[in-house]
Scaffold this motif. Sequence first.
Motif, PDB file in Angstrom:
ATOM      1  N   LEU A   1     -22.692 -62.674  11.796  1.00  0.00           N
ATOM      2  CA  LEU A   1     -21.702 -61.119  11.125  1.00  0.00           C
ATOM      3  C   LEU A   1     -22.533 -59.905  10.377  1.00  0.00           C
ATOM      4  O   LEU A   1     -23.911 -60.418  10.327  1.00  0.00           O
ATOM      5  N   ARG A   2     -21.990 -58.892  10.524  1.00  0.00           N
ATOM      6  CA  ARG A   2     -21.892 -57.608  10.053  1.00  0.00           C
ATOM      7  C   ARG A   2     -21.022 -57.445   8.742  1.00  0.00           C
ATOM      8  O   ARG A   2     -20.202 -56.708   8.926  1.00  0.00           O
ATOM      9  N   LEU A   3     -21.521 -56.940   7.374  1.00  0.00           N
ATOM     10  CA  LEU A   3     -20.422 -56.661   6.865  1.00  0.00           C
ATOM     11  C   LEU A   3     -19.867 -55.326   6.650  1.00  0.00           C
ATOM     12  O   LEU A   3     -21.046 -54.419   7.073  1.00  0.00           O
ATOM     13  N   ASP A   4     -19.036 -54.438   6.746  1.00  0.00           N
ATOM     14  CA  ASP A   4     -18.674 -53.509   7.173  1.00  0.00           C
ATOM     15  C   ASP A   4     -18.262 -52.306   5.776  1.00  0.00           C
ATOM     16  O   ASP A   4     -18.418 -52.751   4.911  1.00  0.00           O
ATOM     17  N   GLY A   5     -19.752 -51.484   6.215  1.00  0.00           N
ATOM     18  CA  GLY A   5     -19.935 -50.734   5.193  1.00  0.00           C
ATOM     19  C   GLY A   5     -20.883 -50.670   5.153  1.00  0.00           C
ATOM     20  O   GLY A   5     -22.105 -49.827   4.593  1.00  0.00           O
ATOM     21  N   SER A   6     -21.265 -52.149   5.790  1.00  0.00           N
ATOM     22  CA  SER A   6     -23.116 -51.948   5.643  1.00  0.00           C
ATOM     23  C   SER A   6     -23.883 -51.679   6.726  1.00  0.00           C
ATOM     24  O   SER A   6     -23.273 -50.517   7.921  1.00  0.00           O
ATOM     25  N   ASP A   7     -25.326 -51.809   7.271  1.00  0.00           N
ATOM     26  CA  ASP A   7     -25.766 -51.123   7.817  1.00  0.00           C
ATOM     27  C   ASP A   7     -26.637 -52.391   9.520  1.00  0.00           C
ATOM     28  O   ASP A   7     -25.763 -53.342   8.949  1.00  0.00           O
ATOM     29  N   ASN A   8     -27.059 -52.354  10.623  1.00  0.00           N
ATOM     30  CA  ASN A   8     -26.956 -53.348  10.997  1.00  0.00           C
ATOM     31  C   ASN A   8     -28.727 -54.207  11.345  1.00  0.00           C
ATOM     32  O   ASN A   8     -29.071 -54.752  12.181  1.00  0.00           O
ATOM     33  N   LYS A   9     -29.350 -53.550   9.753  1.00  0.00           N
ATOM     34  CA  LYS A   9     -30.110 -54.600   9.184  1.00  0.00           C
ATOM     35  C   LYS A   9     -30.053 -55.681   8.675  1.00  0.00           C
ATOM     36  O   LYS A   9     -30.721 -56.287   8.646  1.00  0.00           O
ATOM     37  N   ASN A  10     -29.293 -56.038   8.162  1.00  0.00           N
ATOM     38  CA  ASN A  10     -28.658 -57.534   7.198  1.00  0.00           C
ATOM     39  C   ASN A  10     -27.891 -57.834   7.931  1.00  0.00           C
ATOM     40  O   ASN A  10     -26.839 -58.596   6.916  1.00  0.00           O
ATOM     41  N   ASP A  11     -28.090 -57.892   9.424  1.00  0.00           N
ATOM     42  CA  ASP A  11     -26.665 -59.234   9.977  1.00  0.00           C
ATOM     43  C   ASP A  11     -26.892 -61.057   9.494  1.00  0.00           C
ATOM     44  O   ASP A  11     -28.018 -61.155   9.027  1.00  0.00           O
ATOM     45  N   PHE A  12     -26.104 -61.603   9.021  1.00  0.00           N
ATOM     46  CA  PHE A  12     -26.436 -62.730   8.515  1.00  0.00           C
ATOM     47  C   PHE A  12     -25.841 -63.324   9.674  1.00  0.00           C
ATOM     48  O   PHE A  12     -24.559 -63.429  10.007  1.00  0.00           O
ATOM     49  N   TRP A  13     -25.859 -65.245   9.406  1.00  0.00           N
ATOM     50  CA  TRP A  13     -25.617 -66.145  10.908  1.00  0.00           C
ATOM     51  C   TRP A  13     -24.265 -67.164   9.632  1.00  0.00           C
ATOM     52  O   TRP A  13     -25.256 -67.453   8.466  1.00  0.00           O
ATOM     53  N   ARG A  14     -23.178 -67.513   9.795  1.00  0.00           N
ATOM     54  CA  ARG A  14     -23.004 -68.471   9.921  1.00  0.00           C
ATOM     55  C   ARG A  14     -21.723 -69.247  10.364  1.00  0.00           C
ATOM     56  O   ARG A  14     -21.558 -69.123  11.719  1.00  0.00           O
ATOM     57  N   LEU A  15     -21.665 -70.866  10.084  1.00  0.00           N
ATOM     58  CA  LEU A  15     -21.360 -71.599  11.537  1.00  0.00           C
ATOM     59  C   LEU A  15     -19.703 -71.921  11.100  1.00  0.00           C
ATOM     60  O   LEU A  15     -18.933 -70.668   9.706  1.00  0.00           O
ATOM     61  N   VAL A  16     -18.700 -71.702  12.012  1.00  0.00           N
ATOM     62  CA  VAL A  16     -17.689 -71.950  11.844  1.00  0.00           C
ATOM     63  C   VAL A  16     -17.071 -72.746  11.034  1.00  0.00           C
ATOM     64  O   VAL A  16     -15.567 -71.936  10.895  1.00  0.00           O
ATOM     65  N   ASP A  17     -17.646 -73.186  10.161  1.00  0.00           N
ATOM     66  CA  ASP A  17     -16.786 -74.500   8.959  1.00  0.00           C
ATOM     67  C   ASP A  17     -17.380 -73.937   7.696  1.00  0.00           C
ATOM     68  O   ASP A  17     -17.430 -74.681   7.156  1.00  0.00           O
ATOM     69  N   SER A  18     -18.356 -72.529   7.686  1.00  0.00           N
ATOM     70  CA  SER A  18     -18.820 -72.676   6.435  1.00  0.00           C
ATOM     71  C   SER A  18     -17.603 -72.238   5.776  1.00  0.00           C
ATOM     72  O   SER A  18     -16.150 -71.256   5.805  1.00  0.00           O
ATOM     73  N   ARG A  19     -18.159 -72.635   4.295  1.00  0.00           N
ATOM     74  CA  ARG A  19     -16.974 -72.571   3.320  1.00  0.00           C
ATOM     75  C   ARG A  19     -16.804 -70.698   2.678  1.00  0.00           C
ATOM     76  O   ARG A  19     -16.209 -70.414   2.138  1.00  0.00           O
TER      77      ARG A  19
END
Length: 276
Positions: free
Chosen positions: A67-85
């Motif tokens: 995932l990448r937060l809209d309005g952020s840069d491409n250096k702070n991507d992170f990973w989440r499980l599809v069943d993440s809270r």
Amino acid sequence: TYQPFDWDEYLKETNSVPAPANCFKQAIEPPKNEFKVSMKLEALDPRNVTSTCIATVITVLGSRLRLRLDGSDNKNDFWRLVDSREINPVGHCEKSGGMLQPPLGFRMNASSWPMFLTKTLNGALMAPANIFQKEPPSPKCNLFQVGQKLEAVDKKNPQLICCATVGAVKNDQIHVTFDGWRGAFDYWCKYDSRDIFPVGWCAKSGHPMQPPGQKNNTGHSRYKFKPALTAPVPPPPITSTVAEAPEADTSAPPPPPITIQIRKSCSGGPLIDSTQ
Ligand code: MLY
């Protein structure tokens, strides 16, 4: 072609056992991943977990999303499980009385956030609510035991899930040690971390699994990822050692004996017998 890591062979070679599935806060079967690249959703900002932001799916892999937060840069991507809270459909935050926030490090002036939000959501592909999965229940207590094998996210390279061992257990934490990496990537985490998985999870979910590294504590190759099928070369016979020893050189005086002093409380390493 991608060869899945052979856990059965490795467990035999290392005379070890997997941590049982009921140790983990993970679904019995890895959840199906129906997300598509470019879908938008809401995610807690990993750098500021009190804010909910808009995120875009960059990669879909096994049961996980990059995932990448809209309005952020491409250096702070992170990973989440599809069943993440920590991920929800767009609209969830507002329904529960909250306001979407700009990510930490928003690349524009804060005053341009409302218009940025409007434009980023306009015409976007929203991830449908039905593809989000409920977070699995947590085990009631820490059931891990030292030596058990598992698959674990490498927090320094979070796209990787790797061959690991429980190195220690303390209260509600476990020490995750990465096989063949000399401790450089090890970490402590809670027993109900979403970053640890039972043996076989990657293969079941279609996620690549990193085999053990090739370094042991002495820096020499230890685990052979693809052992040769031929018999190992036997050591040379020791019967001729005395007969073939070179003549002593009488032209130079013998070197003085060497004394090594070792503090009793320290280990001298595998070649030193500290009991002598
Ligand atoms: N190229 C990186 C990757 C290391 C990955 C270690 N994991 C699998 C525990 C490096 O050598 O630093």
